[in-house]
Design an enzyme around this catalytic site. Structure first.
Site, PDB file in Angstrom:
ATOM      1  N   CYS A 121       3.295  -0.324  -9.110  1.00 34.11           N
ATOM      2  CA  CYS A 121       3.468  -1.718  -8.691  1.00 34.11           C
ATOM      3  C   CYS A 121       2.493  -2.542  -9.524  1.00 34.11           C
ATOM      4  O   CYS A 121       1.673  -1.989 -10.251  1.00 34.11           O
ATOM      5  CB  CYS A 121       3.198  -1.908  -7.204  1.00 34.11           C
ATOM      6  SG  CYS A 121       3.806  -3.521  -6.614  1.00 34.11           S
ATOM      7  N   CYS A 123       0.699  -5.301  -8.045  1.00 37.47           N
ATOM      8  CA  CYS A 123      -0.175  -6.156  -7.231  1.00 37.47           C
ATOM      9  C   CYS A 123      -1.661  -5.841  -7.380  1.00 37.47           C
ATOM     10  O   CYS A 123      -2.501  -6.720  -7.214  1.00 37.47           O
ATOM     11  CB  CYS A 123       0.243  -6.132  -5.762  1.00 37.47           C
ATOM     12  SG  CYS A 123       0.516  -4.508  -5.075  1.00 37.47           S
ATOM     13  N   LYS A 196      10.349  -0.161   2.686  1.00 38.68           N
ATOM     14  CA  LYS A 196       8.956  -0.572   2.857  1.00 38.68           C
ATOM     15  C   LYS A 196       8.951  -1.934   3.547  1.00 38.68           C
ATOM     16  O   LYS A 196       9.507  -2.902   3.025  1.00 38.68           O
ATOM     17  CB  LYS A 196       8.281  -0.655   1.491  1.00 38.68           C
ATOM     18  CG  LYS A 196       6.823  -1.078   1.551  1.00 38.68           C
ATOM     19  CD  LYS A 196       6.229  -1.106   0.142  1.00 38.68           C
ATOM     20  CE  LYS A 196       4.772  -1.506   0.154  1.00 38.68           C
ATOM     21  NZ  LYS A 196       4.215  -1.557  -1.218  1.00 38.68           N
ATOM     22  N   ARG A 206      -5.516  -3.266   1.628  1.00 39.23           N
ATOM     23  CA  ARG A 206      -5.772  -4.349   0.663  1.00 39.23           C
ATOM     24  C   ARG A 206      -7.263  -4.493   0.383  1.00 39.23           C
ATOM     25  O   ARG A 206      -7.645  -4.951  -0.686  1.00 39.23           O
ATOM     26  CB  ARG A 206      -5.113  -5.637   1.136  1.00 39.23           C
ATOM     27  CG  ARG A 206      -3.604  -5.453   1.040  1.00 39.23           C
ATOM     28  CD  ARG A 206      -2.802  -6.661   1.392  1.00 39.23           C
ATOM     29  NE  ARG A 206      -1.385  -6.267   1.432  1.00 39.23           N
ATOM     30  CZ  ARG A 206      -0.422  -6.978   1.953  1.00 39.23           C
ATOM     31  NH1 ARG A 206      -0.689  -8.154   2.477  1.00 39.23           N
ATOM     32  NH2 ARG A 206       0.824  -6.538   1.940  1.00 39.23           N
ATOM     33  N   GLU A 234      18.865  -0.191   1.877  1.00 34.79           N
ATOM     34  CA  GLU A 234      17.831  -0.027   0.848  1.00 34.79           C
ATOM     35  C   GLU A 234      17.751   1.426   0.391  1.00 34.79           C
ATOM     36  O   GLU A 234      17.665   1.720  -0.796  1.00 34.79           O
ATOM     37  CB  GLU A 234      16.456  -0.453   1.393  1.00 34.79           C
ATOM     38  CG  GLU A 234      16.190  -1.943   1.374  1.00 34.79           C
ATOM     39  CD  GLU A 234      15.874  -2.465  -0.033  1.00 34.79           C
ATOM     40  OE1 GLU A 234      15.882  -1.682  -0.997  1.00 34.79           O
ATOM     41  OE2 GLU A 234      15.641  -3.678  -0.165  1.00 34.79           O
ATOM     42  N   LYS A 249       7.921   3.337   5.083  1.00 40.12           N
ATOM     43  CA  LYS A 249       6.534   2.866   5.191  1.00 40.12           C
ATOM     44  C   LYS A 249       6.509   1.569   5.976  1.00 40.12           C
ATOM     45  O   LYS A 249       7.284   0.672   5.635  1.00 40.12           O
ATOM     46  CB  LYS A 249       5.980   2.652   3.781  1.00 40.12           C
ATOM     47  CG  LYS A 249       4.538   2.173   3.747  1.00 40.12           C
ATOM     48  CD  LYS A 249       4.069   1.917   2.314  1.00 40.12           C
ATOM     49  CE  LYS A 249       2.624   1.412   2.340  1.00 40.12           C
ATOM     50  NZ  LYS A 249       2.138   0.991   1.035  1.00 40.12           N
ATOM     51  N   SER A 275      -2.734   2.496   6.116  1.00 39.28           N
ATOM     52  CA  SER A 275      -4.154   2.245   6.381  1.00 39.28           C
ATOM     53  C   SER A 275      -4.418   1.738   7.794  1.00 39.28           C
ATOM     54  O   SER A 275      -5.391   2.137   8.433  1.00 39.28           O
ATOM     55  CB  SER A 275      -4.676   1.240   5.356  1.00 39.28           C
ATOM     56  OG  SER A 275      -3.919   0.038   5.408  1.00 39.28           O
ATOM     57  N   TYR A 314      -4.181   9.345   5.062  1.00 40.33           N
ATOM     58  CA  TYR A 314      -5.617   9.372   4.788  1.00 40.33           C
ATOM     59  C   TYR A 314      -6.302  10.484   5.574  1.00 40.33           C
ATOM     60  O   TYR A 314      -7.468  10.765   5.364  1.00 40.33           O
ATOM     61  CB  TYR A 314      -6.224   7.998   5.106  1.00 40.33           C
ATOM     62  CG  TYR A 314      -5.564   6.912   4.293  1.00 40.33           C
ATOM     63  CD1 TYR A 314      -5.919   6.720   2.965  1.00 40.33           C
ATOM     64  CD2 TYR A 314      -4.537   6.134   4.823  1.00 40.33           C
ATOM     65  CE1 TYR A 314      -5.277   5.761   2.187  1.00 40.33           C
ATOM     66  CE2 TYR A 314      -3.890   5.170   4.057  1.00 40.33           C
ATOM     67  CZ  TYR A 314      -4.263   4.997   2.748  1.00 40.33           C
ATOM     68  OH  TYR A 314      -3.625   4.060   1.976  1.00 40.33           O
TER      69      TYR A 314
HETATM   70 ZN   LIG Z   1       2.758  -4.387  -4.719  1.00 45.16          ZN
END
Ligand SMILES: [Zn+2]
Length: 327
Positions: A121, A123, A196, A206, A234, A249, A275, A314
């Site tokens: 990605c 971002c 997602k 983030r 999707e 997700k 997370s 995690y």
């Molecule tokens: Zn992204």
């Protein structure tokens, strides 16, 4: 129809050995994919405040961590990168010298028997924190897909074992598949973040990936939390475009989606325990409000019972240790 007193379901529960014998769902180390964050520098190991036990590593420490992960019997990691420089087009995402590309090479040089999956990605690499190229405040789809394909190719060239596009642009799986195939990477599988959701559970990530958007949100490409049929569309689209593994997700709050995806498509299905799911269990555990280990196992068992074949979590190291301790 036999019924009580002939039929007594408790008969199979009174003895722990019987309970073990009839158990339908058991966690295995083979299910585990451990997410890791890598950043520039040397000897860096920064704990993420909102994710106790999760760290940002420099490449040297990342390699050490991967050795530890492999020695626990965890088969795979997925990498997220924090670049040296961010810019409008996320250039470090598809640079041969990018943080992820260098990390893959470093891991592959030193760690055997560990699959390296890479998140694709933009971002984490864009100065504005959005998943693609902007025109005004709009994310351009097709221009972004071109860069994602370049990013995926550089990951494969560096030695990535599985490519995992997480951007949710239309057509990215087909474009990445085509680019990989044209460059002799036809054997590299694609694990697509196929359903997602635009979820509030991503908050702590983030912080870890330093990828909060400078304005707006991700609702123009990630899915509306209210929709299930759209998730199936999707997933179907990504399968048609060449996805080998499809992902849902978040995981825990979306067990219905995992089950429907598994039932409808029967594909290898991954689920990302994100997370926020981790942070909530950790925080409540630290406060003594829940038994952290028990809820960790229960949450992942539920995700597997819903139909997931593997999960990104995690808790992967803790689960691997828990499985080992039980023999
Ligand atoms: Zn992204």
């Amino acid at each position: 129809m036999a019924t009580y007193p002939t039929k007594r379901l408790r008969r199979l529960r009174y003895n722990p050995l019987i309970r073990d014998m009839i158990r339908e769902t058991e966690l295995s180390k083979n299910d585990l994919i451990y997410p890791l964050f890598v950043m520039p520098g040397e000897n860096v190991k920064n704990e993420v405040a909102s994710m106790p036990g999760v760290f940002q590593f420099s490449i040297d420490n990342l390699v050490k961590e991967c050795k530890g992960v492999a020695s626990l019997g965890i088969p795979a990691v997925i990498l997220f990168g924090i670049p040296e420089h961010k810019d409008e087009r996320g250039s470090e995402a598809y640079s041969q010298q990018g943080i992820i590309q260098r990390s893959i090479k470093a891991i592959k040089a030193e760690v055997k028997d560990l699959l390296v999956i890479t998140d694709v990605c933009l971002c984490e690499y864009t100065s504005h924190g959005h998943c693609g190229i902007l025109k005004g405040e709009e994310i351009l789809n097709d221009e972004t897909v071109e860069l994602l394909s370049k990013e995926a190719l550089t990951h494969a060239q560096a030695g990535a074992d599985i490519i995992a596009p997480s951007d949710m642009m239309d057509g990215r799986v087909a474009a990445i598949r085509k680019t990989l195939d044209e460059n002799d990477f036809e054997k590299i599988p694609i694990m697509s973040y196929a359903a997602k959701y635009a979820s509030g559970y991503y908050g702590p990530f983030r912080d870890a990936a330093e990828s909060t958007p400078a304005f707006g949100d991700r609702k123009s490409h990630q899915m509306d939390i209210s929709n299930a049929l759209e998730a199936l569309r999707e997933i179907e689209t990504d399968i048609e475009e060449g996805a080998d593994i499809v992902m849902v997700k978040p995981a825990g709050p979306y067990l219905d989606i995992i089950r429907r995806v598994k039932d409808k498509f029967g594909m290898p299905t991954a689920a990302y325990q994100v997370s926020g799911e981790y942070a909530m269990i950790k925080a409540a555990g630290k406060n003594g409000w829940i038994d952290e280990e028990r809820v960790m196992i229960e949450s992942l068992t539920a995700i597997k019972r819903a139909g997931a074949d593997m999960f990104l979590t995690y808790f992967a190291k803790d689960v691997a240790k828990w499985i080992s301790a039980r023999g």
